[in-house]
Scaffold this motif. Structure first.
Motif, PDB file in Angstrom:
ATOM      1  N   ALA A 188      64.614  46.141  28.953  1.00  9.82           N
ATOM      2  CA  ALA A 188      63.762  45.830  27.809  1.00  9.82           C
ATOM      3  C   ALA A 188      62.705  44.844  28.266  1.00  9.82           C
ATOM      4  CB  ALA A 188      64.576  45.257  26.661  1.00  9.82           C
ATOM      5  N   ASP A 189      61.460  45.109  27.904  1.00 11.91           N
ATOM      6  CA  ASP A 189      60.338  44.257  28.292  1.00 11.91           C
ATOM      7  C   ASP A 189      59.992  43.316  27.137  1.00 11.91           C
ATOM      8  OD1 ASP A 189      59.864  45.517  30.876  1.00 11.91           O
ATOM      9  OD2 ASP A 189      59.190  47.249  29.719  1.00 11.91           O
ATOM     10  N   LEU A 190      59.874  42.016  27.451  1.00 13.03           N
ATOM     11  CA  LEU A 190      59.740  40.985  26.425  1.00 13.03           C
ATOM     12  C   LEU A 190      58.560  40.070  26.707  1.00 13.03           C
ATOM     13  CD1 LEU A 190      63.484  39.788  26.546  1.00 13.03           C
ATOM     14  CD2 LEU A 190      62.549  41.688  25.194  1.00 13.03           C
ATOM     15  N   THR A 191      58.017  39.487  25.634  1.00 13.44           N
ATOM     16  CA  THR A 191      57.129  38.338  25.718  1.00 13.44           C
ATOM     17  C   THR A 191      57.831  37.194  25.014  1.00 13.44           C
ATOM     18  OG1 THR A 191      55.111  39.676  25.748  1.00 13.44           O
ATOM     19  CG2 THR A 191      54.896  37.371  25.098  1.00 13.44           C
ATOM     20  N   LEU A 192      58.016  36.080  25.709  1.00  9.06           N
ATOM     21  CA  LEU A 192      58.829  34.989  25.186  1.00  9.06           C
ATOM     22  C   LEU A 192      58.010  34.035  24.330  1.00  9.06           C
ATOM     23  CD1 LEU A 192      60.929  34.189  28.383  1.00  9.06           C
ATOM     24  CD2 LEU A 192      61.479  35.745  26.503  1.00  9.06           C
ATOM     25  N   SER A 193      58.624  33.591  23.244  1.00  7.53           N
ATOM     26  CA  SER A 193      57.953  32.652  22.354  1.00  7.53           C
ATOM     27  C   SER A 193      58.975  31.778  21.644  1.00  7.53           C
ATOM     28  CB  SER A 193      57.109  33.391  21.308  1.00  7.53           C
ATOM     29  OG  SER A 193      56.592  32.491  20.336  1.00  7.53           O
ATOM     30  N   ALA A 194      58.696  30.486  21.588  1.00  3.36           N
ATOM     31  CA  ALA A 194      59.575  29.568  20.859  1.00  3.36           C
ATOM     32  C   ALA A 194      59.519  29.828  19.361  1.00  3.36           C
ATOM     33  CB  ALA A 194      59.180  28.124  21.160  1.00  3.36           C
ATOM     34  N   ASN A 195      58.465  30.493  18.890  1.00  6.54           N
ATOM     35  CA  ASN A 195      58.300  30.758  17.462  1.00  6.54           C
ATOM     36  C   ASN A 195      58.836  32.121  17.042  1.00  6.54           C
ATOM     37  OD1 ASN A 195      56.916  28.280  17.020  1.00  6.54           O
ATOM     38  ND2 ASN A 195      55.034  29.200  17.815  1.00  6.54           N
ATOM     39  N   ALA A 196      59.284  32.920  17.985  1.00  5.09           N
ATOM     40  CA  ALA A 196      59.811  34.243  17.650  1.00  5.09           C
ATOM     41  C   ALA A 196      61.188  34.112  17.018  1.00  5.09           C
ATOM     42  CB  ALA A 196      59.887  35.110  18.901  1.00  5.09           C
ATOM     43  N   SER A 197      61.544  35.079  16.201  1.00  4.66           N
ATOM     44  CA  SER A 197      62.869  35.095  15.577  1.00  4.66           C
ATOM     45  C   SER A 197      63.431  36.504  15.627  1.00  4.66           C
ATOM     46  CB  SER A 197      62.797  34.608  14.120  1.00  4.66           C
ATOM     47  OG  SER A 197      61.914  35.421  13.368  1.00  4.66           O
ATOM     48  N   ILE A 198      64.740  36.597  15.498  1.00  2.90           N
ATOM     49  CA  ILE A 198      65.425  37.886  15.521  1.00  2.90           C
ATOM     50  C   ILE A 198      65.388  38.497  14.119  1.00  2.90           C
ATOM     51  CG2 ILE A 198      67.636  39.039  15.947  1.00  2.90           C
ATOM     52  CD1 ILE A 198      66.315  37.983  18.456  1.00  2.90           C
ATOM     53  N   PRO A 199      64.987  39.754  13.972  1.00  2.00           N
ATOM     54  CA  PRO A 199      65.025  40.394  12.646  1.00  2.00           C
ATOM     55  C   PRO A 199      66.419  40.328  12.041  1.00  2.00           C
ATOM     56  CG  PRO A 199      63.805  41.752  14.216  1.00  2.00           C
ATOM     57  CD  PRO A 199      64.442  40.652  15.004  1.00  2.00           C
ATOM     58  N   GLY A 200      66.496  40.136  10.749  1.00  2.00           N
ATOM     59  CA  GLY A 200      67.773  39.937  10.083  1.00  2.00           C
ATOM     60  C   GLY A 200      68.743  41.088  10.230  1.00  2.00           C
ATOM     61  N   ASN A 201      68.221  42.322  10.355  1.00  2.00           N
ATOM     62  CA  ASN A 201      69.126  43.477  10.426  1.00  2.00           C
ATOM     63  C   ASN A 201      69.730  43.686  11.807  1.00  2.00           C
ATOM     64  OD1 ASN A 201      66.809  44.289  11.733  1.00  2.00           O
ATOM     65  ND2 ASN A 201      66.662  46.275  10.702  1.00  2.00           N
ATOM     66  N   VAL A 202      69.287  42.905  12.802  1.00  2.00           N
ATOM     67  CA  VAL A 202      69.780  43.102  14.169  1.00  2.00           C
ATOM     68  C   VAL A 202      71.268  42.799  14.265  1.00  2.00           C
ATOM     69  CG1 VAL A 202      69.676  42.154  16.513  1.00  2.00           C
ATOM     70  CG2 VAL A 202      67.576  42.779  15.323  1.00  2.00           C
TER      71      VAL A 202
END
Length: 206
Positions: free
Chosen positions: A145-159
């Motif tokens: 999986a290819d990602l861009t990292l961010s301290a402000n990112a969050s995991i979607p609730g349905n994950v």
């Protein structure tokens, strides 16, 4: 702290045990026949990367195999195209230490905090790739999986709504100092701090 493990980074025969990463989205659609290949056969990074938390991330995956081992390696190369891109002079870079599960198949979630992995180059805005290394007992399988990292990112609730922690449904363990895979060819040396990402899992991989 240093962990050394032997794990088969070689092409294996097509295995009957499958792994499918649900989140973050993998590089391409699941191709069972390509699972024994680097990144499930997708050798170029996707341009549609997932914005992913530096801390408190989650990996959601499913497998039907009753007994399996999984770990995640990480590359900070913005276009990881081979296993060597996940390697340094100290060995392969672990994002999530290996976990062994013996409680059956299903949909599972593992926590991941890349900011505390000790891997150089993990930082705000970095384009990285994580790769699952999965063994269901009949060959090694890989997905990326290819990602861009961010301290402000969050995991979607349905994950996390439909997955379980492997430690809650069977036995799971982090790696001990040494493990020899059944056809181990590649020596993995993990250097630097390996944070306890597995939330209370027993530290004995076998």
């Amino acid at each position: 702290m240093q962990y050394t493990a032997f794990f088969p980074f070689v092409l294996a025969t097509v295995a009957s045990a499958h792994i499918q990463i649900q989140y973050p989205p993998p590089r391409g659609p699941f191709i069972a026949s390509q699972e024994p290949s680097f990144c499930d056969g997708f050798t170029s990074a996707t341009s549609n990367r997932t914005l992913f938390p530096l801390n408190d991330g989650v990996i959601n995956f499913k497998t039907s195999h009753p007994e399996w081992t999984i770990g995640f390696i990480v590359s900070t190369n913005p276009d990881a195209t081979s296993f060597s891109d996940f390697n340094t002079s100290s060995g392969y870079q672990m994002a999530v230490p290996f976990v062994k599960h013996t409680g059956g198949g299903g949909q599972f979630c593992l926590p991941i905090s890349l900011a505390t992995s000790g891997v150089s180059g993990i930082q705000e805005g970095a384009n990285v790739t994580i790769q699952a290394v999965f063994d269901g007992g009949d060959g090694s399988l890989y997905q990326c999986a290819d990602l861009t990292l961010s301290a402000n990112a969050s995991i979607p609730g349905n994950v996390t709504s439909s997955c379980t922690d492997p430690s809650a449904t069977g036995t799971a363990s982090a790696p001990s100092a040494t493990h020899t895979g059944d056809v181990g060819k590649q020596n993995i040396v993990v250097s630097g701090p390996v944070t306890a990402l597995l939330l209370g899992l027993v530290a004995s991989y076998f």
